[in-house]
Design a protein around this motif. Structure first.
Motif, PDB file in Angstrom:
ATOM      1  N   ASN A   7     -18.199  35.477  47.263  1.00 52.98           N
ATOM      2  CA  ASN A   7     -18.592  34.403  46.356  1.00 52.98           C
ATOM      3  C   ASN A   7     -19.526  33.645  47.289  1.00 52.98           C
ATOM      4  O   ASN A   7     -19.382  33.466  48.574  1.00 52.98           O
ATOM      5  CB  ASN A   7     -17.039  33.131  46.257  1.00 52.98           C
ATOM      6  N   PHE A   8     -20.816  32.940  45.990  1.00 51.84           N
ATOM      7  CA  PHE A   8     -21.399  32.666  46.915  1.00 51.84           C
ATOM      8  C   PHE A   8     -22.145  31.100  46.283  1.00 51.84           C
ATOM      9  O   PHE A   8     -22.478  31.588  45.363  1.00 51.84           O
ATOM     10  CB  PHE A   8     -23.057  33.090  47.172  1.00 51.84           C
ATOM     11  N   PHE A   9     -22.725  29.456  47.039  1.00 50.76           N
ATOM     12  CA  PHE A   9     -22.979  28.811  46.473  1.00 50.76           C
ATOM     13  C   PHE A   9     -24.694  29.509  46.155  1.00 50.76           C
ATOM     14  O   PHE A   9     -25.032  29.769  47.353  1.00 50.76           O
ATOM     15  CB  PHE A   9     -23.102  27.695  46.754  1.00 50.76           C
ATOM     16  N   ILE A  10     -25.544  29.614  45.093  1.00 47.50           N
ATOM     17  CA  ILE A  10     -26.614  29.343  45.665  1.00 47.50           C
ATOM     18  C   ILE A  10     -27.822  29.648  44.234  1.00 47.50           C
ATOM     19  O   ILE A  10     -27.198  28.752  43.610  1.00 47.50           O
ATOM     20  CB  ILE A  10     -27.342  31.035  44.720  1.00 47.50           C
ATOM     21  N   GLY A  36     -10.585  27.404  43.216  1.00 46.47           N
ATOM     22  CA  GLY A  36      -9.504  27.508  42.732  1.00 46.47           C
ATOM     23  C   GLY A  36      -8.517  28.638  42.089  1.00 46.47           C
ATOM     24  O   GLY A  36      -8.075  28.974  43.248  1.00 46.47           O
ATOM     25  N   ALA A  37      -8.988  29.181  40.969  1.00 43.32           N
ATOM     26  CA  ALA A  37      -8.734  30.331  40.915  1.00 43.32           C
ATOM     27  C   ALA A  37      -9.104  31.606  41.674  1.00 43.32           C
ATOM     28  O   ALA A  37      -8.105  32.575  41.576  1.00 43.32           O
ATOM     29  CB  ALA A  37      -9.513  30.757  39.417  1.00 43.32           C
ATOM     30  N   GLY A  38     -10.726  31.497  42.684  1.00 40.84           N
ATOM     31  CA  GLY A  38     -10.272  32.488  43.692  1.00 40.84           C
ATOM     32  C   GLY A  38      -9.168  32.744  44.501  1.00 40.84           C
ATOM     33  O   GLY A  38      -9.313  33.633  45.286  1.00 40.84           O
ATOM     34  N   MET A  39      -8.678  31.673  44.991  1.00 36.21           N
ATOM     35  CA  MET A  39      -8.290  30.825  46.460  1.00 36.21           C
ATOM     36  C   MET A  39      -6.944  31.758  46.034  1.00 36.21           C
ATOM     37  O   MET A  39      -6.249  32.428  46.776  1.00 36.21           O
ATOM     38  CB  MET A  39      -8.268  29.633  46.806  1.00 36.21           C
ATOM     39  N   GLN A  40      -6.263  31.360  43.952  1.00 36.09           N
ATOM     40  CA  GLN A  40      -5.002  31.949  43.768  1.00 36.09           C
ATOM     41  C   GLN A  40      -5.020  33.656  44.049  1.00 36.09           C
ATOM     42  O   GLN A  40      -4.230  33.768  44.238  1.00 36.09           O
ATOM     43  CB  GLN A  40      -4.801  31.197  42.189  1.00 36.09           C
ATOM     44  N   GLU A  41      -6.299  33.909  43.421  1.00 36.63           N
ATOM     45  CA  GLU A  41      -6.189  35.087  43.833  1.00 36.63           C
ATOM     46  C   GLU A  41      -5.919  36.598  45.840  1.00 36.63           C
ATOM     47  O   GLU A  41      -5.962  36.637  45.522  1.00 36.63           O
ATOM     48  CB  GLU A  41      -7.282  35.928  42.804  1.00 36.63           C
ATOM     49  N   ALA A  42      -7.041  35.289  45.844  1.00 35.02           N
ATOM     50  CA  ALA A  42      -6.527  35.887  47.146  1.00 35.02           C
ATOM     51  C   ALA A  42      -5.214  35.765  48.267  1.00 35.02           C
ATOM     52  O   ALA A  42      -4.752  35.271  48.473  1.00 35.02           O
ATOM     53  CB  ALA A  42      -7.531  34.822  48.438  1.00 35.02           C
ATOM     54  N   THR A  43      -5.751  37.620  48.871  1.00 33.39           N
ATOM     55  CA  THR A  43      -4.666  37.788  50.102  1.00 33.39           C
ATOM     56  C   THR A  43      -4.828  37.582  51.028  1.00 33.39           C
ATOM     57  O   THR A  43      -4.802  38.310  52.553  1.00 33.39           O
ATOM     58  CB  THR A  43      -3.750  39.162  48.866  1.00 33.39           C
ATOM     59  N   PHE A  71      -4.285  27.037  53.949  1.00 29.62           N
ATOM     60  CA  PHE A  71      -5.219  27.889  52.990  1.00 29.62           C
ATOM     61  C   PHE A  71      -5.096  29.103  53.491  1.00 29.62           C
ATOM     62  O   PHE A  71      -5.126  29.817  54.243  1.00 29.62           O
ATOM     63  CB  PHE A  71      -5.706  28.044  51.205  1.00 29.62           C
ATOM     64  N   ILE A  72      -7.042  28.347  54.373  1.00 32.54           N
ATOM     65  CA  ILE A  72      -7.573  29.246  54.830  1.00 32.54           C
ATOM     66  C   ILE A  72      -6.620  29.911  56.335  1.00 32.54           C
ATOM     67  O   ILE A  72      -6.481  30.573  57.177  1.00 32.54           O
ATOM     68  CB  ILE A  72      -8.900  28.471  55.677  1.00 32.54           C
ATOM     69  N   ASN A  73      -5.980  28.644  57.397  1.00 30.41           N
ATOM     70  CA  ASN A  73      -5.917  28.224  57.970  1.00 30.41           C
ATOM     71  C   ASN A  73      -3.808  30.330  57.784  1.00 30.41           C
ATOM     72  O   ASN A  73      -4.179  30.322  59.070  1.00 30.41           O
ATOM     73  CB  ASN A  73      -5.205  27.419  58.718  1.00 30.41           C
ATOM     74  N   GLY A  74      -2.694  29.484  56.988  1.00 29.21           N
ATOM     75  CA  GLY A  74      -2.006  30.830  56.602  1.00 29.21           C
ATOM     76  C   GLY A  74      -2.174  31.633  55.923  1.00 29.21           C
ATOM     77  O   GLY A  74      -2.249  32.848  56.370  1.00 29.21           O
ATOM     78  N   THR A  75      -3.724  32.801  56.023  1.00 29.48           N
ATOM     79  CA  THR A  75      -4.303  32.713  54.909  1.00 29.48           C
ATOM     80  C   THR A  75      -4.519  34.393  56.187  1.00 29.48           C
ATOM     81  O   THR A  75      -4.852  34.299  56.950  1.00 29.48           O
ATOM     82  CB  THR A  75      -5.188  33.409  54.049  1.00 29.48           C
ATOM     83  N   ILE A 114      -9.326  40.331  48.485  1.00 29.68           N
ATOM     84  CA  ILE A 114      -9.854  40.027  49.893  1.00 29.68           C
ATOM     85  C   ILE A 114     -11.392  39.500  49.793  1.00 29.68           C
ATOM     86  O   ILE A 114     -12.057  39.592  49.606  1.00 29.68           O
ATOM     87  CB  ILE A 114     -10.406  41.199  50.558  1.00 29.68           C
ATOM     88  N   GLN A 115     -11.079  38.024  50.041  1.00 26.26           N
ATOM     89  CA  GLN A 115     -12.286  37.113  49.331  1.00 26.26           C
ATOM     90  C   GLN A 115     -12.526  36.936  50.737  1.00 26.26           C
ATOM     91  O   GLN A 115     -12.641  36.969  51.937  1.00 26.26           O
ATOM     92  CB  GLN A 115     -11.689  35.701  49.397  1.00 26.26           C
TER      93      GLN A 115
END
Length: 181
Positions: A7-10, A36-43, A71-75, A114-115
């Motif tokens: 994923n990128f801001f571009i 948010g949808a991308g975060m929900q998909e991330a394992t 999210f990021i600390n627990g993933t 895997i995001q």
């Protein structure tokens, strides 16, 4: 088997560097929902060493954006690096040596997505090695004029547009997959 999604801001001129200096005026509820949808998909989350160093220092100590910090600390996180020997950030594994083979193993034993965000060098390497499954771009209607571009001095990669949406802000939400021809 997991897929690797970047994923990128571009900007319109391909700049991905320092989005904090040009991205914020375009952030709205539509973009928030897409992220948010991308975060929900991330394992799991994949990153290069530089992003790992920046994010591990920031997200383990900040009091900002606690939803993302949690999210990021627990993933589970994977860091692609042949120079980093061990990772101190919780739930982090260093992927080194035969990185392509190791990432194929990670994809095989992981379900979901895997995001990854940022790490342009890693994305270019993943594309070149047939490991990137999707490239999601939030294309902002601004020409930044300077800074690192997503594709600099790279071989040609054919991509196929599989999804697109235009936000009210003028940002394009585009999803590409590698196109074998």
């Amino acid at each position: 088997m997991a897929k690797i999604v970047s994923n990128f801001f571009i900007s319109l001129d391909g700049v991905i560097e320092s989005p904090d200096q040009w991205h914020t005026p375009y952030f709205d509820d539509q973009m928030g929902a897409a992220i948010g949808a991308g975060m929900q998909e991330a394992t799991a989350f994949l990153m290069g060493r530089r992003l790992y160093e920046e994010w591990s220092a920031y997200w383990t100590t900040t009091d900002q954006d606690q939803d993302f910090a949690k999210f990021i600390n627990g993933t589970p996180k994977y860091v692609v690096s042949n120079t980093l020997r061990e990772a101190e950030w919780s739930n982090t594994t260093v992927v080194s040596g035969d990185v392509a083979a190791r990432l194929r193993e990670v994809k095989e034993r992981t379900d979901g997505t895997i995001q990854m965000s940022g790490s342009a060098t890693t994305v270019r390497w993943l594309l070149a090695n047939g490991l990137l499954d999707e490239l999601k771009l939030l294309v902002h209607p601004i020409a930044v004029g300077h800074g690192q571009r997503l594709f600099e001095d790279t071989p040609t990669h054919r991509l196929k547009l599989v999804e697109s949406e235009t936000f009210r802000s003028g940002v394009l939400n585009l999803t590409y997959v590698p196109d074998a021809g």
